[in-house]
Design a protein around this motif. Structure first.
Motif, PDB file in Angstrom:
ATOM      1  N   PHE A   4       1.004  -1.196   0.091  1.00  0.00           N
ATOM      2  CA  PHE A   4      -0.049  -0.121   0.019  1.00  0.00           C
ATOM      3  C   PHE A   4       0.795   1.258   0.030  1.00  0.00           C
ATOM      4  N   PHE A  26      -9.168   3.193  -3.010  1.00  0.00           N
ATOM      5  CA  PHE A  26      -9.047   2.646  -4.393  1.00  0.00           C
ATOM      6  C   PHE A  26      -9.636   1.056  -4.366  1.00  0.00           C
ATOM      7  N   HIS A  27      -9.900   0.649  -5.422  1.00  0.00           N
ATOM      8  CA  HIS A  27     -10.652  -0.699  -5.614  1.00  0.00           C
ATOM      9  C   HIS A  27      -9.831  -1.790  -5.276  1.00  0.00           C
ATOM     10  N   ASP A  28     -10.366  -2.678  -4.559  1.00  0.00           N
ATOM     11  CA  ASP A  28      -9.687  -3.873  -4.042  1.00  0.00           C
ATOM     12  C   ASP A  28      -9.416  -4.727  -5.319  1.00  0.00           C
ATOM     13  N   ILE A  29      -8.206  -5.277  -5.771  1.00  0.00           N
ATOM     14  CA  ILE A  29      -7.907  -6.039  -6.649  1.00  0.00           C
ATOM     15  C   ILE A  29      -8.513  -7.441  -6.957  1.00  0.00           C
ATOM     16  N   LEU A  38     -10.725  -0.134  -0.768  1.00  0.00           N
ATOM     17  CA  LEU A  38     -10.097   0.025   0.425  1.00  0.00           C
ATOM     18  C   LEU A  38      -9.741   1.338   0.679  1.00  0.00           C
ATOM     19  N   ASN A  82      -9.191  -5.561   9.225  1.00  0.00           N
ATOM     20  CA  ASN A  82      -8.665  -7.057   9.621  1.00  0.00           C
ATOM     21  C   ASN A  82      -7.511  -6.386  10.634  1.00  0.00           C
ATOM     22  N   GLY A  88      -6.869 -12.244  10.313  1.00  0.00           N
ATOM     23  CA  GLY A  88      -6.591 -12.209   8.756  1.00  0.00           C
ATOM     24  C   GLY A  88      -6.111 -11.128   7.835  1.00  0.00           C
ATOM     25  N   GLN A  89      -5.177 -10.219   8.709  1.00  0.00           N
ATOM     26  CA  GLN A  89      -4.902  -9.154   8.120  1.00  0.00           C
ATOM     27  C   GLN A  89      -3.543  -9.589   7.175  1.00  0.00           C
ATOM     28  N   GLU A  90      -3.670  -9.186   5.870  1.00  0.00           N
ATOM     29  CA  GLU A  90      -2.345  -9.667   4.879  1.00  0.00           C
ATOM     30  C   GLU A  90      -1.415  -8.703   4.705  1.00  0.00           C
ATOM     31  N   VAL A  91      -1.941  -7.433   4.665  1.00  0.00           N
ATOM     32  CA  VAL A  91      -1.140  -6.253   4.379  1.00  0.00           C
ATOM     33  C   VAL A  91      -1.084  -5.454   5.776  1.00  0.00           C
ATOM     34  N   HIS A  95      -6.156  -0.374   6.901  1.00  0.00           N
ATOM     35  CA  HIS A  95      -7.180  -0.296   5.744  1.00  0.00           C
ATOM     36  C   HIS A  95      -8.401  -0.784   6.060  1.00  0.00           C
ATOM     37  N   HIS A  97     -12.053  -2.131   4.454  1.00  0.00           N
ATOM     38  CA  HIS A  97     -12.577  -2.614   3.415  1.00  0.00           C
ATOM     39  C   HIS A  97     -14.250  -2.003   3.254  1.00  0.00           C
TER      40      HIS A  97
HETATM   41  P1  AMP Z   1      -6.245  -7.850   4.297  1.00  0.00           P
HETATM   42  O1  AMP Z   1      -6.442  -9.220   4.215  1.00  0.00           O
HETATM   43  O2  AMP Z   1      -7.407  -7.293   5.398  1.00  0.00           O
HETATM   44  O3  AMP Z   1      -4.951  -7.346   4.716  1.00  0.00           O
HETATM   45  O4  AMP Z   1      -6.711  -7.170   3.024  1.00  0.00           O
HETATM   46  C1  AMP Z   1      -5.641  -6.858   2.138  1.00  0.00           C
HETATM   47  C2  AMP Z   1      -6.570  -6.653   0.654  1.00  0.00           C
HETATM   48  O5  AMP Z   1      -5.734  -5.909  -0.094  1.00  0.00           O
HETATM   49  C3  AMP Z   1      -6.994  -7.855  -0.175  1.00  0.00           C
HETATM   50  O6  AMP Z   1      -8.311  -7.898  -0.130  1.00  0.00           O
HETATM   51  C4  AMP Z   1      -6.361  -7.905  -1.270  1.00  0.00           C
HETATM   52  O7  AMP Z   1      -7.132  -8.366  -2.268  1.00  0.00           O
HETATM   53  C5  AMP Z   1      -6.198  -6.435  -1.302  1.00  0.00           C
HETATM   54  N1  AMP Z   1      -4.798  -5.884  -2.386  1.00  0.00           N
HETATM   55  C6  AMP Z   1      -3.760  -6.700  -2.288  1.00  0.00           C
HETATM   56  N2  AMP Z   1      -2.904  -6.034  -3.397  1.00  0.00           N
HETATM   57  C7  AMP Z   1      -3.792  -4.871  -3.799  1.00  0.00           C
HETATM   58  C8  AMP Z   1      -3.576  -4.141  -4.785  1.00  0.00           C
HETATM   59  N3  AMP Z   1      -2.078  -4.232  -5.756  1.00  0.00           N
HETATM   60  N4  AMP Z   1      -4.329  -3.236  -5.242  1.00  0.00           N
HETATM   61  C9  AMP Z   1      -5.652  -3.358  -4.777  1.00  0.00           C
HETATM   62  N5  AMP Z   1      -5.993  -4.249  -3.583  1.00  0.00           N
HETATM   63  C10 AMP Z   1      -5.115  -5.313  -3.322  1.00  0.00           C
END
Ligand code: AMP
Length: 110
Positions: A4, A26-29, A38, A82, A88-91, A95, A97
């Motif tokens: 991000f 921006f729109h989620d991918i 997001l 998240n 379940g936070q990946e980034v 952020h 959603h």
């Molecule tokens: P979280 O699991 O809550 O950390 O959500 C991370 C979100 O970021 C997921 O819904 C992904 O689909 C989204 N995401 C990851 N990379 C990108 C990107 N380059 N552009 C837009 N959304 C993204």
């Protein structure tokens, strides 16, 4: 830099919905609903545990602007943030959603 931060820096493209000096939406991918956007602070804050009350207040105002722009403010939408591995936070960059554009189901989470 997390993904991000790279989007904020313009190193990775995004489908922008709204931006001001402090926030970006921006729109989620990988959309999980007809509308899946997001909203992030440009400054990296790891997650909701780390956000200051002042920044959170501004974030709330920004999210309300985003849902107005998306045209879903009155029909309804879901806000999710998240936190950490169980959440379940990946980034690791705060952020929210913003999900909407249809009647959302309530799914089992575990
Ligand atoms: P979280 O699991 O809550 O950390 O959500 C991370 C979100 O970021 C997921 O819904 C992904 O689909 C989204 N995401 C990851 N990379 C990108 C990107 N380059 N552009 C837009 N959304 C993204």
């Amino acid at each position: 830099m997390n993904i991000f931060e790279k989007i904020v820096a313009g190193e990775i493209p995004c489908k922008k919905v709204l931006e001001n000096a402090k926030f970006l939406a921006f729109h989620d991918i990988a959309p999980k609903a007809p509308i899946h956007v997001l909203a992030i602070p440009k400054k990296c804050v790891k997650d909701f545990n780390d956000v200051s009350p002042d920044l959170m207040a501004e974030m709330s105002d920004f999210i309300l602007e985003v849902v107005a722009v998306l045209g879903i403010k009155d029909k309804g939408y879901r806000l999710i943030t998240n936190i950490g591995s169980d959440g379940g936070q990946e980034v690791p960059h705060l952020h929210f959603h913003i999900l909407g554009g249809g009647k959302l189901k309530w799914v089992d989470l575990v």
